[in-house]
Design a protein around this motif. Structure first.
Motif, PDB file in Angstrom:
ATOM      1  N   ALA A 246       0.811  -1.216   0.000  1.00 31.50           N
ATOM      2  CA  ALA A 246       0.000   0.000   0.000  1.00 31.50           C
ATOM      3  C   ALA A 246       0.847   1.270   0.000  1.00 31.50           C
ATOM      4  O   ALA A 246       0.504   2.264  -0.662  1.00 31.50           O
ATOM      5  N   GLU A 247       1.951   1.262   0.715  1.00 29.25           N
ATOM      6  CA  GLU A 247       2.793   2.457   0.810  1.00 29.25           C
ATOM      7  C   GLU A 247       3.391   2.817  -0.544  1.00 29.25           C
ATOM      8  O   GLU A 247       3.419   3.984  -0.936  1.00 29.25           O
ATOM      9  N   THR A 248       3.864   1.796  -1.271  1.00 27.63           N
ATOM     10  CA  THR A 248       4.450   2.044  -2.585  1.00 27.63           C
ATOM     11  C   THR A 248       3.392   2.504  -3.579  1.00 27.63           C
ATOM     12  O   THR A 248       3.629   3.415  -4.380  1.00 27.63           O
ATOM     13  N   ILE A 249       2.226   1.876  -3.536  1.00 25.71           N
ATOM     14  CA  ILE A 249       1.144   2.291  -4.436  1.00 25.71           C
ATOM     15  C   ILE A 249       0.770   3.742  -4.175  1.00 25.71           C
ATOM     16  O   ILE A 249       0.566   4.528  -5.114  1.00 25.71           O
ATOM     17  N   ALA A 250       0.705   4.129  -2.907  1.00 22.47           N
ATOM     18  CA  ALA A 250       0.383   5.514  -2.570  1.00 22.47           C
ATOM     19  C   ALA A 250       1.444   6.475  -3.095  1.00 22.47           C
ATOM     20  O   ALA A 250       1.129   7.594  -3.556  1.00 22.47           O
ATOM     21  N   LEU A 251       2.706   6.057  -3.056  1.00 20.38           N
ATOM     22  CA  LEU A 251       3.784   6.888  -3.592  1.00 20.38           C
ATOM     23  C   LEU A 251       3.599   7.121  -5.087  1.00 20.38           C
ATOM     24  O   LEU A 251       3.677   8.262  -5.570  1.00 20.38           O
ATOM     25  N   TYR A 252       3.352   6.038  -5.832  1.00 16.83           N
ATOM     26  CA  TYR A 252       3.161   6.186  -7.277  1.00 16.83           C
ATOM     27  C   TYR A 252       1.918   7.011  -7.594  1.00 16.83           C
ATOM     28  O   TYR A 252       1.901   7.749  -8.585  1.00 16.83           O
ATOM     29  N   ARG A 253       0.892   6.911  -6.768  1.00 14.98           N
ATOM     30  CA  ARG A 253      -0.299   7.727  -6.991  1.00 14.98           C
ATOM     31  C   ARG A 253       0.035   9.210  -6.809  1.00 14.98           C
ATOM     32  O   ARG A 253      -0.453  10.055  -7.571  1.00 14.98           O
ATOM     33  N   ARG A 254       0.875   9.536  -5.854  1.00 12.04           N
ATOM     34  CA  ARG A 254       1.282  10.933  -5.666  1.00 12.04           C
ATOM     35  C   ARG A 254       2.091  11.428  -6.863  1.00 12.04           C
ATOM     36  O   ARG A 254       1.954  12.579  -7.292  1.00 12.04           O
ATOM     37  N   VAL A 255       2.926  10.550  -7.394  1.00 11.38           N
ATOM     38  CA  VAL A 255       3.690  10.920  -8.590  1.00 11.38           C
ATOM     39  C   VAL A 255       2.746  11.182  -9.756  1.00 11.38           C
ATOM     40  O   VAL A 255       2.875  12.191 -10.476  1.00 11.38           O
ATOM     41  N   TRP A 256       1.774  10.299  -9.949  1.00 12.57           N
ATOM     42  CA  TRP A 256       0.803  10.464 -11.045  1.00 12.57           C
ATOM     43  C   TRP A 256       0.027  11.764 -10.868  1.00 12.57           C
ATOM     44  O   TRP A 256      -0.166  12.518 -11.831  1.00 12.57           O
ATOM     45  N   ASP A 257      -0.397  12.056  -9.653  1.00 17.30           N
ATOM     46  CA  ASP A 257      -1.139  13.291  -9.390  1.00 17.30           C
ATOM     47  C   ASP A 257      -0.298  14.523  -9.703  1.00 17.30           C
ATOM     48  O   ASP A 257      -0.811  15.537 -10.203  1.00 17.30           O
ATOM     49  N   ALA A 258       0.999  14.438  -9.421  1.00 18.12           N
ATOM     50  CA  ALA A 258       1.887  15.566  -9.712  1.00 18.12           C
ATOM     51  C   ALA A 258       1.986  15.812 -11.218  1.00 18.12           C
ATOM     52  O   ALA A 258       1.966  16.965 -11.674  1.00 18.12           O
ATOM     53  N   PHE A 259       2.092  14.749 -12.003  1.00 20.02           N
ATOM     54  CA  PHE A 259       2.136  14.908 -13.455  1.00 20.02           C
ATOM     55  C   PHE A 259       0.799  15.416 -13.993  1.00 20.02           C
ATOM     56  O   PHE A 259       0.764  16.207 -14.947  1.00 20.02           O
ATOM     57  N   GLU A 260      -0.297  14.984 -13.374  1.00 19.51           N
ATOM     58  CA  GLU A 260      -1.612  15.427 -13.833  1.00 19.51           C
ATOM     59  C   GLU A 260      -1.754  16.940 -13.719  1.00 19.51           C
ATOM     60  O   GLU A 260      -2.389  17.585 -14.568  1.00 19.51           O
ATOM     61  N   GLU A 261      -1.158  17.525 -12.686  1.00 15.01           N
ATOM     62  CA  GLU A 261      -1.235  18.977 -12.501  1.00 15.01           C
ATOM     63  C   GLU A 261      -0.591  19.733 -13.661  1.00 15.01           C
ATOM     64  O   GLU A 261      -0.958  20.875 -13.938  1.00 15.01           O
ATOM     65  N   SER A 262       0.372  19.110 -14.329  1.00 15.56           N
ATOM     66  CA  SER A 262       1.089  19.767 -15.428  1.00 15.56           C
ATOM     67  C   SER A 262       0.497  19.459 -16.794  1.00 15.56           C
ATOM     68  O   SER A 262       0.955  20.007 -17.803  1.00 15.56           O
ATOM     69  N   ALA A 263      -0.495  18.572 -16.849  1.00 20.84           N
ATOM     70  CA  ALA A 263      -1.035  18.101 -18.130  1.00 20.84           C
ATOM     71  C   ALA A 263      -2.134  19.019 -18.655  1.00 20.84           C
ATOM     72  O   ALA A 263      -2.794  19.742 -17.905  1.00 20.84           O
ATOM     73  N   VAL A 264      -2.325  18.966 -19.971  1.00 21.87           N
ATOM     74  CA  VAL A 264      -3.458  19.625 -20.620  1.00 21.87           C
ATOM     75  C   VAL A 264      -4.353  18.547 -21.205  1.00 21.87           C
ATOM     76  O   VAL A 264      -3.896  17.459 -21.555  1.00 21.87           O
ATOM     77  N   PHE A 265      -5.644  18.857 -21.316  1.00 27.05           N
ATOM     78  CA  PHE A 265      -6.622  17.866 -21.729  1.00 27.05           C
ATOM     79  C   PHE A 265      -7.504  18.425 -22.847  1.00 27.05           C
ATOM     80  O   PHE A 265      -7.457  19.611 -23.167  1.00 27.05           O
ATOM     81  N   GLY A 266      -8.328  17.552 -23.417  1.00 28.94           N
ATOM     82  CA  GLY A 266      -9.317  17.980 -24.402  1.00 28.94           C
ATOM     83  C   GLY A 266      -8.695  18.669 -25.605  1.00 28.94           C
ATOM     84  O   GLY A 266      -7.716  18.188 -26.195  1.00 28.94           O
ATOM     85  N   ALA A 267      -9.265  19.843 -25.969  1.00 29.74           N
ATOM     86  CA  ALA A 267      -8.791  20.574 -27.139  1.00 29.74           C
ATOM     87  C   ALA A 267      -7.334  20.981 -26.995  1.00 29.74           C
ATOM     88  O   ALA A 267      -6.592  21.006 -27.984  1.00 29.74           O
TER      89      ALA A 267
END
Length: 282
Positions: A246-267
């Motif tokens: 669980a601890e490692t999965i939570a770490l990777y989820r935080r990494v994914w969330d950090a990249f999501e903040e920098s992403a653009v979507f849709g158009a």
């Protein structure tokens, strides 16, 4: 190599040493056991000290040589337990890429939500057949594995049926550099980019692109998959890692969330893809 993996390998080594010392026929020295097995003495030492991973055949030979065949099942269970975390490409690709793709299909089939970060190539769930073929051919050459690109492509294309099943959701983030990587001829990459642009807006796909000029909380890293927040799969050149704690999965989820903040979507995501596509035309 992960600390957990190394610890488990060392524990298996200690168990092997116990079997050698407690041999029913009397205590064996490492040299005596090596002679029985026709192995270099250094191999016995490496296995007992957790500096080499045994094979199934090694474990059976060890149990037989120490007169304790009844423990083969236990030893193999220990091996499977820590090998499930690090799966070497050498072993996985011994029969080619097709079996690996089939295994992935089984794992993905049961998942409801996939969160994926891709930093170097287009994700397999959205690859065209031609693009996938080039990826498999190059990896087979690198890993010196049996060339079975056509079978592997068919298996990967079958996995894409997952995208059209109700209740499934692919949340994919991609670094713009992955769009630009010419791991195939330009015309194949152009068709691949057209495919990517076409999936923006699909009910089961949320595609985010992290532009090259985006502000980043973390540097772009190796690709990884998070399956229903219960399993993380990531890859390196030598192996694939399956991480379930669980601890490692939570770490990777935080990494994914950090990249999501920098992403653009849709158009906006389509705009990035179109810009890369126009660059190919030029």
């Amino acid at each position: 190599m992960s600390t957990d993996y190394q610890r488990a390998r060392e524990e298996l080594g200690r168990r092997l040493r116990e079997l050698r010392i407690d041999s029913p026929g009397g205590r064996l020295t490492g040299t005596e056991l090596a002679a029985r097995l026709a192995w270099p003495q250094s191999k016995v030492s490496k296995l007992e000290n957790g500096r080499q991973t045994p094979t199934d055949d090694d474990l059976r030979a060890w149990a037989e040589a120490t007169g304790q065949l009844a423990v083969v099942g236990e030893l193999r269970a220990r091996l499977r337990g820590f090998e499930s975390h690090i799966r070497s490409w050498r072993r996985q690709l011994a029969s080619g890429h097709r079996p690996v793709q089939d295994a992935w299909n089984s794992v993905v089939a049961d998942a409801r939500i996939l969160r994926v970060w891709e930093s170097s190539i287009v994700n397999g769930l959205l690859q065209t057949a031609d693009y996938a073929r080039h990826i498999f051919e190059r990896h087979a050459e690198l890993q010196k594995s049996p060339p079975d690109a056509e079978d592997a492509v068919r298996a990967r294309m079958k996995r894409q049926e997952w995208l059209y099943r109700p209740g499934k959701q692919l949340k994919l983030l991609m670094w713009e550099g992955a769009l630009r990587a010419e791991v195939c001829p330009p015309e194949v990459l152009a068709a691949q980019l057209d495919r990517l642009s076409g999936v923006v807006g699909m009910d089961t796909v949320r595609l985010g692109i992290v532009p090259l000029g985006a502000a980043l909380r973390l540097p772009p890293s190796n690709a990884f998959w998070i399956l229903d927040d219960r399993l993380v799969i990531t890859e390196d050149w030598h192996a694939e890692l399956w991480l379930e704690d669980a601890e490692t999965i939570a770490l990777y989820r935080r990494v994914w969330d950090a990249f999501e903040e920098s992403a653009v979507f849709g158009a906006d995501a389509q705009g990035v893809i179109a810009r890369v596509r126009r660059g190919l035309d030029r």
